[in-house]
Design an enzyme around this catalytic site. Sequence first.
Site, PDB file in Angstrom:
ATOM      1  N   ILE A  77       0.827  -1.209   0.000  1.00  8.94           N
ATOM      2  CA  ILE A  77       0.000   0.000   0.000  1.00  8.94           C
ATOM      3  C   ILE A  77       0.856   1.251   0.000  1.00  8.94           C
ATOM      4  O   ILE A  77       0.664   2.168  -0.786  1.00  8.94           O
ATOM      5  CB  ILE A  77      -0.942   0.021   1.220  1.00  8.94           C
ATOM      6  N   ASP A 132       3.279  13.413  15.906  1.00  9.33           N
ATOM      7  CA  ASP A 132       3.399  13.433  14.439  1.00  9.33           C
ATOM      8  C   ASP A 132       2.027  13.583  13.802  1.00  9.33           C
ATOM      9  O   ASP A 132       1.662  12.861  12.877  1.00  9.33           O
ATOM     10  CB  ASP A 132       4.089  12.167  13.944  1.00  9.33           C
ATOM     11  N   MET A 175      10.170   4.221   8.110  1.00  4.47           N
ATOM     12  CA  MET A 175      10.349   3.122   9.063  1.00  4.47           C
ATOM     13  C   MET A 175       9.992   1.762   8.490  1.00  4.47           C
ATOM     14  O   MET A 175      10.429   0.741   9.023  1.00  4.47           O
ATOM     15  CB  MET A 175       9.514   3.377  10.320  1.00  4.47           C
ATOM     16  N   LYS A 224       1.787  -3.752   8.902  1.00  2.57           N
ATOM     17  CA  LYS A 224       2.908  -2.813   8.920  1.00  2.57           C
ATOM     18  C   LYS A 224       4.172  -3.577   9.307  1.00  2.57           C
ATOM     19  O   LYS A 224       4.191  -4.283  10.328  1.00  2.57           O
ATOM     20  CB  LYS A 224       2.620  -1.697   9.923  1.00  2.57           C
ATOM     21  N   VAL A 238       3.677  -0.795   4.480  1.00  5.78           N
ATOM     22  CA  VAL A 238       2.330  -1.209   4.873  1.00  5.78           C
ATOM     23  C   VAL A 238       1.734  -2.002   3.715  1.00  5.78           C
ATOM     24  O   VAL A 238       1.737  -1.536   2.568  1.00  5.78           O
ATOM     25  CB  VAL A 238       1.434  -0.002   5.216  1.00  5.78           C
ATOM     26  N   GLY A 287       7.368   4.035   3.902  1.00 12.26           N
ATOM     27  CA  GLY A 287       7.866   5.228   4.562  1.00 12.26           C
ATOM     28  C   GLY A 287       9.238   5.015   5.150  1.00 12.26           C
ATOM     29  O   GLY A 287       9.928   4.029   4.849  1.00 12.26           O
TER      30      GLY A 287
END
Length: 519
Positions: free
Chosen positions: A60, A175, A65, A83, A68, A63
């Site tokens: 999907i 965040d 980290m 994730k 997903v 990022g």
Amino acid sequence: MEDGPVVIALAKRVDASMSYPDNAKPEGHAETDLSAIEIDDIGAIDAAPVIPGYKVEKLISSGAMGQVYLATQEALERPVAIKVITPSLSIDATFRQRFLKEGKIIAQLRHPHIVTIHDIGECLNQYYMIMEYVAGGTLRDRIQKGLTPRQAVGILRQLASALGHAHRQGFIHRDVKPANILFRDDDNAVLSDFGIAKAYEDHVHLTATGLAVGTVLYMSPEQAQGKTLDGRSDLYSLGLVFFEMLAGFRPDRTLGGYMESLPAHLSRYQGILNKLLARDPDERFTTAEQLVDALDRLGDQENDKTVVLPPAKAGKKLRRSFNPYAIGIALLLATVLLAGVAYLSWERPSNPALPIQVSYAYRPADQLNFRPLSDGDVLHSGDHYQIRFTPEQDGYAYIFQIDSGGAVYRLFPFEDGDTPRTGNVNPVRAGVVYFVPAEDEAFQLDDQVGQERIHVLAFRDRNLDLENQYEALAVARRVQDPVRIAELQTRLTDSLRKTQAGALPALNFRHNARGSHEL
């Protein structure tokens, strides 16, 4: 896990912009649309995770980290989001600790506007988290499409409720940004990505001492300085998000404390924003509940001046009269009109116009944020501008710029041989949002000042006449024939001005020298 990387203290801002808009060739590289990646397309480095009981469907998003994935929980036959920490980071004990901590945080925060976590664990050295799959897109997507003040206030209430719950449990998010706000349906916002959340009493440093973690564009002043945070920092970030929901762009702000105000027609919300965006945390709302109370006092009425014409009332009786002379005249006029239409259609074959929504934005050279660009605005050398459009049907779009010297350049589609990975080519597809030159890039004005004009044309079918005219102009430029260039530019400019069907009103803006002022 989008809308900017997780940064430490300050991020280096990279502007992938043009030195000149002439050949519409951006210098930077656009990001790949990860939502379109299928499992078969994922290489060894980004291999889909293998987790018992789950069938991974596709990637999907990705990022700083991790990734997903969309997957199916086989036992319950329901879609879930998985994730996974990036393999290069999963060997780092600090990242593993942060990741597992996120799962524990969300598990404690059961709230209708906070994403639900189903499981967390490790398999084959892959650290994963199983979450509910939220398919309604992000707040960033909705801001791009446009929100009414009433919608913005409704979303603000939901997010304030979620943050208030987290703060009461002793957690701050750190965040809050549009990409971390998802939607279950048209009305229910969900706060996600607690990956850098921190408990008030948690003294275990997950980053180097004194450094701030978060997305710099939405950081509070105290977070950017690496100071001790509380819930008021989240409320500051929420204030920036609220401003962006209302105005469509982030406010300009400086280290000295300057904060841009809302446009005049949205001024009734300025008092709320003043309390959210105060530089001194002591001058902000103390709790999210105080924010909700202030919204209640403000009321939810908005100054929406959009006029909706009511449909004709059903059952209304019309008085009819019969006049043979009037009918005869009407028939004669209809015959003449039909003959004229047939003649015009035979003389000039039509290319049906393509319904399209277009918006323009610009960013001054000394500022960070884009704002709407309107007809008649004044820009300066070094400023950046960007065009965004969404076709309502499949078809063909053409965007041309005529600079102050009369030179004509095609901005969309990109010239052959210069097409980047953005997919900005014809034919265009219904419902797809196109950015010109790209979503994370912009054109930059050079030092040639004067009046600039942008033409946008959209058709159901290819416009071979425009394509052939510009191709001839491109050939003349390649062989450096100034006489032929001038002739073809004049002809193409004349065609752009005379084209009516499929042509949107031209955008005109003044291009002044840097440092000049015009009232």
